[in-house]
Enzyme design. Structure first.
Site, PDB file in Angstrom:
ATOM      1  N   LYS A   1      -6.372  18.235   4.041  1.00  0.00           N
ATOM      2  CA  LYS A   1      -7.439  17.352   4.532  1.00  0.00           C
ATOM      3  C   LYS A   1      -8.702  17.588   3.726  1.00  0.00           C
ATOM      4  O   LYS A   1      -9.399  16.668   3.343  1.00  0.00           O
ATOM      5  CB  LYS A   1      -7.757  17.620   6.008  1.00  0.00           C
TER       6      LYS A   1
ATOM      7  N   CYS B   1      -0.016  -0.660  -3.989  1.00  0.00           N
ATOM      8  CA  CYS B   1      -0.236  -2.081  -4.218  1.00  0.00           C
ATOM      9  C   CYS B   1      -0.093  -2.890  -2.930  1.00  0.00           C
ATOM     10  O   CYS B   1       0.657  -2.520  -2.036  1.00  0.00           O
ATOM     11  CB  CYS B   1       0.791  -2.608  -5.207  1.00  0.00           C
TER      12      CYS B   1
ATOM     13  N   LYS C   1      -2.441   5.091   0.682  1.00  0.00           N
ATOM     14  CA  LYS C   1      -2.033   5.352   2.054  1.00  0.00           C
ATOM     15  C   LYS C   1      -0.525   5.444   2.170  1.00  0.00           C
ATOM     16  O   LYS C   1       0.007   6.299   2.866  1.00  0.00           O
ATOM     17  CB  LYS C   1      -2.575   4.233   2.952  1.00  0.00           C
TER      18      LYS C   1
ATOM     19  N   HIS D   1      -0.444  39.283  -3.268  1.00  0.00           N
ATOM     20  CA  HIS D   1       0.513  39.241  -4.378  1.00  0.00           C
ATOM     21  C   HIS D   1       0.006  38.371  -5.523  1.00  0.00           C
ATOM     22  O   HIS D   1       0.796  37.836  -6.292  1.00  0.00           O
ATOM     23  CB  HIS D   1       1.871  38.744  -3.876  1.00  0.00           C
TER      24      HIS D   1
ATOM     25  N   GLU E   1      -2.131  21.845   6.359  1.00  0.00           N
ATOM     26  CA  GLU E   1      -2.719  20.538   6.658  1.00  0.00           C
ATOM     27  C   GLU E   1      -4.245  20.591   6.523  1.00  0.00           C
ATOM     28  O   GLU E   1      -4.861  19.672   5.986  1.00  0.00           O
ATOM     29  CB  GLU E   1      -2.286  20.082   8.058  1.00  0.00           C
TER      30      GLU E   1
ATOM     31  N   GLU F   1      -8.216  16.510  -0.264  1.00  0.00           N
ATOM     32  CA  GLU F   1      -7.974  15.113  -0.620  1.00  0.00           C
ATOM     33  C   GLU F   1      -9.207  14.240  -0.475  1.00  0.00           C
ATOM     34  O   GLU F   1      -9.368  13.275  -1.198  1.00  0.00           O
ATOM     35  CB  GLU F   1      -6.777  14.523   0.142  1.00  0.00           C
TER      36      GLU F   1
ATOM     37  N   ARG G   1      -5.021   0.851   1.560  1.00  0.00           N
ATOM     38  CA  ARG G   1      -3.807   1.403   0.967  1.00  0.00           C
ATOM     39  C   ARG G   1      -4.093   2.122  -0.357  1.00  0.00           C
ATOM     40  O   ARG G   1      -3.260   2.864  -0.843  1.00  0.00           O
ATOM     41  CB  ARG G   1      -2.797   0.276   0.722  1.00  0.00           C
TER      42      ARG G   1
ATOM     43  N   ASN H   1       4.966  -5.641  -6.127  1.00  0.00           N
ATOM     44  CA  ASN H   1       4.766  -4.247  -5.697  1.00  0.00           C
ATOM     45  C   ASN H   1       5.990  -3.456  -6.089  1.00  0.00           C
ATOM     46  O   ASN H   1       7.085  -3.998  -6.119  1.00  0.00           O
ATOM     47  CB  ASN H   1       4.650  -4.160  -4.165  1.00  0.00           C
ATOM     48  N   GLY H   2       5.814  -2.152  -6.296  1.00  0.00           N
ATOM     49  CA  GLY H   2       6.973  -1.310  -6.580  1.00  0.00           C
ATOM     50  C   GLY H   2       7.129  -1.048  -8.066  1.00  0.00           C
ATOM     51  O   GLY H   2       6.200  -1.242  -8.846  1.00  0.00           O
TER      52      GLY H   2
ATOM     53  N   TRP I   1      -2.281  -0.584  -7.723  1.00  0.00           N
ATOM     54  CA  TRP I   1      -2.458   0.863  -7.889  1.00  0.00           C
ATOM     55  C   TRP I   1      -1.609   1.211  -9.105  1.00  0.00           C
ATOM     56  O   TRP I   1      -0.392   1.159  -9.046  1.00  0.00           O
ATOM     57  CB  TRP I   1      -1.975   1.583  -6.631  1.00  0.00           C
TER      58      TRP I   1
END
Ligand code: G6P
Length: 613
Positions: free
Chosen positions: A490, A2, A608, A509, A486, A493, A27, A102-103, A76
């Site tokens: 990348k 948010c 973000k 395995h 990583e 996502e 964001r 926010n939050g 969000w």
């Protein structure tokens, strides 16, 4: 996550709010809204699901939202699906209080139940509506000032939040409070701004105040005042933002991600030069770690989330090998709820681009509460993690806008490399000469990244070939495994292709049963000690039909006999090879996403900066 923007002053609020919200788009969000007030008139609230462009379309002409005071929000979804009703701003039944938040308010159900008993009705599923109505309740019950009512409400709620409110009785004024979620206040002339993040107001001012937890602010045309939880006036220091507004623009690149990939040589070089002084001496005095402190460290805990966690996984090999200190790398979201015995002479390294990731912040607090010394590796100056840690190593990546991190990740890697070298030197594992040679190697990274970027067309070609892949497996051992983690993140996502990073030796395995004709397997082989082993594991997958891509350093040309497509990166001391090997994988993720026509910079469902648990 948010975003919040607020404005009151001499000009019109709506253009400032919409401009600010568009700067916060990166964001990640799923709906947006604004509330604008013209003098004493009731606020006009416009909300819409989707993008800021959808909100603008709904507003139509700016004449429909006239007024010099307003608040805006990008949401969000956490409590309640993304919808126009759940979008902010929210309001009390009679519009006496209108606000954005926010939050997360953790005890919102309890608050809702209490207010329902008092006759309040609820139109949304959000926790935000609960806190706004709670403020409204106290404001009316005790006939208090807005600051007193907000203070009473925030003592009652649990959770993290940044809150911005307008009261019908106080035209042209905005009231704010925060606990846990970031919030800044900016002033220029008669104009006052509030935002959750610097880029939102960078076009208007570079001088900001940071509000601390459980503090409040009162904004009006020409002035701002700050209060503590007791309602007493407090003074705040004005801080200058050194970011360049242009740095937050695309500058000719199609996407922020591609721009940021190309900014890596400079970002890495700037970060190196912030601590490498005359010749190759590492100077950690700015970070605040003394040689005595370094000598005492018996254990390092690295705690982080997402890509920052992957930096930790790679750096553990470097720190253990060069500094001889045992390292544990923990996911912050797991660590914070775990009762793990912590060694008192330990150093906790918290890695975070934003400095606001909720789990990382809580992990930092837990470390501090346990008496462990903390060092934050953070990109955003003045962020919560930077302010609360005992020591800070600032990475100099500049503003990173694309949700998928690239340049911040790369700067975090070299920050850890330099810590490892200096720790090794101070603790006597490395001679001055060895340390200087290693610093020389780290200093060669920016130029080598630039060389890799020159060859990006080959990767684009390969990406278009695999743009419709179902699964991609990244395999490697040791540091290469960390690079794979990583690279895989990348890829998945931003391309929405399922991918996994696997320690090459573990493949047989279980996971190898997923390999079938044509499955893309990418083997990362930069570590000479395990080169042959990883190559054997690649061959095992090829025997089951895998299409092999190899990633290795120049000179290892034998990989071409095994892989059908091979990418070579320049040689560097093997401790630092993630810094180079990750770059083709960033490009691969980018170009696959591009070939699939996806929203590269703002992938679905992602944010973000993750400021909720
Ligand atoms: C989000 C971002 C990731 C990032 C992670 C941790 O998930 O999309 O790119 O690695 O948060 O963020 P931080 O700001 O703490 O590095």
């Amino acid at each position: 996550m948010c975003g919040i923007v607020g404005y009151t002053g001499a000009g019109q609020a709506a253009p400032v709010l919409l401009d600010g919200l568009s700067k916060l788009e990166y964001r990640g969000y799923d709906s947006a809204g604004i509330a604008v007030r013209d003098g004493e008139a009731e606020p006009v609230i416009v909300k819409e699901k989707g993008r800021i462009a959808d909100l603008k379309k709904k507003i139509g002409s700016e004449d429909n939202v006239i007024g010099t005071c307003g608040i805006g929000h990008t949401r969000w979804a956490t409590h309640g699906a993304p919808s126009e009703t759940n979008a902010h701003p929210h309001h009390s039944d009679d519009n006496a209080v209108v606000g954005v938040h926010n939050g997360i308010i953790e005890n919102y159900e309890e608050i809702r139940a209490k207010l329902k008993k008092k006759g309040y009705e609820f139109y949304s599923q959000t926790d935000t509506e609960c806190i706004i109505k709670l403020v409204d309740y106290y404001y009316k019950k005790y006939q208090e000032t807005p600051i007193e009512a907000i203070a009473r409400a925030i003592l009652r709620v649990r959770g993290s939040y940044a809150l911005c409110l307008m009261f019908a009785d106080y035209p042209g004024e905005i009231f704010c409070a925060r606990n846990g979620s970031p919030m800044i206040i900016g002033m220029t002339g008669e104009d006052a701004f509030v935002a959750s993040d610097v880029p939102a107001i960078l076009n208007y001012t570079r001088h900001v105040y940071y509000i601390d937890n459980m503090e409040m602010a009162h904004l009006k045309k020409g002035g701002v005042e700050f209060f503590n939880i007791d309602g007493d006036r407090i003074e705040k220091e004005l801080v200058e933002i050194k970011w360049d507004a242009e740095a937050a623009e695309k500058g000719g690149y199609e996407h922020f991600m591609l721009k940021e990939i190309h900014e890596q040589p400079k970002a890495v070089e700037d970060t190196i030069h912030s601590v490498v002084k005359d010749g190759n001496r590492i100077d950690l005095s700015g970070v605040g770690l003394s040689e005595e402190e370094i000598k005492k460290i018996s254990q390092i805990y690295i705690v982080a989330c997402g890509s920052a966690y992957h930096v930790g996984v790679s750096s553990q090999y470097v720190l253990e090998d060069l500094a001889g200190i045992p390292v544990r790398v923990e996911l912050a979201s797991e660590f914070r709820y775990r009762s793990m015995p912590l060694l008192q002479d330990a150093l906790a390294i918290i890695i975070s681009q934003s400095g606001e990731t909720a789990d990382s912040l809580e992990a930092l607090r837990k470390m501090k509460a346990s008496g462990i010394k903390t060092l934050a590796i953070v990109n955003v100056v003045g962020s919560s993690i930077a302010r609360e840690a005992d020591h800070v190593f600032y990475t100099l990546a500049g503003p990173e806008i694309a949700v998928a991190t690239t340049k911040a990740y790369s700067t975090q890697l070299v920050a850890n490399d330099l810590l490892a070298i200096e720790f090794g030197r101070v603790r006597g594992l490395l001679t001055d000469e060895e340390a200087y040679r290693l610093v020389e190697e780290v200093k060669s990274i920016p130029e080598k990244i630039a060389t890799i970027l020159e060859d990006k067309n080959r990767i684009q070609w390969f990406a278009s070939k695999f743009a419709n892949a179902h699964d991609i497996f990244f395999i490697g051992r040791g540091i290469d495994y960390a690079t794979c983690m990583e690279g895989s993140l990348k890829c998945k996502e931003i391309s929405y292709i399922h991918s996994e990073a696997y320690a090459a030796g573990e493949l047989k395995h279980g996971t190898i049963s997923l390999v079938e004709e044509g499955t893309l397997v990418i083997g990362v082989c930069t570590q000479s000690e395990v080169f042959e082993k990883t190559v054997s594991n690649m061959v095992e997958t090829a025997s089951r039909g895998a299409y092999l891509m190899g990633l290795t350093t120049e000179d290892n040309y034998s990989l071409e006999d095994v892989a059908r497509f091979t990418v070579f990166v320049p040689k560097v001391d093997e401790h630092f090879s993630t810094s180079l090997a990750v770059v083709p994988l960033q490009l691969l993720g980018y170009y696959i996403s591009l070939a699939r026509g996806l929203d590269v910079d703002k992938p679905r469902n992602l944010a973000k900066s993750v400021t909720v648990e």
